[in-house]
Scaffold this active site. Sequence first.
Site, PDB file in Angstrom:
ATOM      1  N   ASP A 299     -59.264  11.235  87.437  1.00  0.00           N
ATOM      2  CA  ASP A 299     -60.098   9.890  87.593  1.00  0.00           C
ATOM      3  C   ASP A 299     -61.069   9.792  86.707  1.00  0.00           C
ATOM      4  OD1 ASP A 299     -62.039  11.518  88.260  1.00  0.00           O
ATOM      5  OD2 ASP A 299     -62.621  10.459  90.078  1.00  0.00           O
TER       6      ASP A 299
ATOM      7  N   LYS B  76     -51.754   9.366  89.660  1.00  0.00           N
ATOM      8  CA  LYS B  76     -53.484   9.895  89.950  1.00  0.00           C
ATOM      9  C   LYS B  76     -53.207  10.126  91.878  1.00  0.00           C
ATOM     10  CE  LYS B  76     -56.287   7.145  91.087  1.00  0.00           C
ATOM     11  NZ  LYS B  76     -58.183   6.497  90.584  1.00  0.00           N
TER      12      LYS B  76
END
Length: 374
Positions: A260, A242
């Site tokens: 997220d 991420k």
Amino acid sequence: MGEQDSDGGRKTAKAAKTAAAGASAAAREAASASGKRAAPAKEAAAGKKAAPGKKAASAPARKAVPSKKAPAAKKAPAKKPAPLKKAPAPRKQLVAPKKATASVPAAPAKTVAAHPRGESRTALVRRARRINRELAEVYPYAHPELDFDNPFQLVVATVLSAQTTDLRVNQTTPALFAKYPTPEDLAAADPEEVEEILRPTGFFRAKTKSVIGLSKALVEQFGGEVPGRLEDLVKLPGVGRKTAFVVLGNAFGRPGITVDTHFQRLVRRWKWTDETDPDKIEAAVGALFPKSDWTDLSHHVIWHGRRICHARKPACGACPIAPLCPAYGEGETDPEKARKLLKYEKAGQPGQRLKPPQAYLDAGGRAAPPLGAG
């Protein structure tokens, strides 16, 4: 004497006539008797000959019986319930396919867990891309909501954003970067001093260890520069996929999907995927869009999750993509009540960045206040 002879002759002639008559009568009787006997014999012979005739006549009659039974044999197929009543067997076969076809949608029923409306893959791709286009019109100014001036600041800020808001990170990093502007500076920092600066972000000890560790790795392995490759970024302490995609997409212009908590929540609500693992979500959603759309798609989804499609109570009544959302109705559907749930610039409130792009300000957005400001 003469007269006696004549009388006697007469008598003899009469006797001869009588005898002849008797003989002829006897002959007639014999003839008649023989005729009568011959008649029975002829009759018998005729009878015997007739008997075969009768048998011959009866033979056809007996043959006629089988011929009558022969139709019975022809009727037998009609009477044979087995073939005719088994003829429904094909009907059963016809019914079976119907059940089979009826069960065909059951396969999508598993996909129904993912797509309640049973939409095809093509329909899913079209709907997903339309949602992205709609969000692009709603958030034309979407951008990463972390303040940064270079890749180093972005990678550090992204590591610090775990388990806290971007606003809190943006209010904390100015003091950190003012004191440690380069990887070399942060790598040589006193951990206790760094901890004190990072305390407002939560989990400050673990985060201090991560940012000092990644700074040392940058200095030792990459000459103090942030690498622009995914396989290099994920080797840094505290950096996962991420964080790596945030850096690649926003600091290097290389497409990536940022999965997220907001992104995970929304793509499942929209039935883009049922996956819960971030890596699998990234792969599933990435397959729905061209690679060139990945970075902006991440911004659009995350912005929508922060402003309208909240975790606890989505503002469904104020959602611009409600007609495309399978989860419509999970939140407040009344338009007036839904408007009160909007956040940031949608509610006339400040955003999360202290230094937002000009496009955001031009769209009516407001900069966030610094740490400690009323």
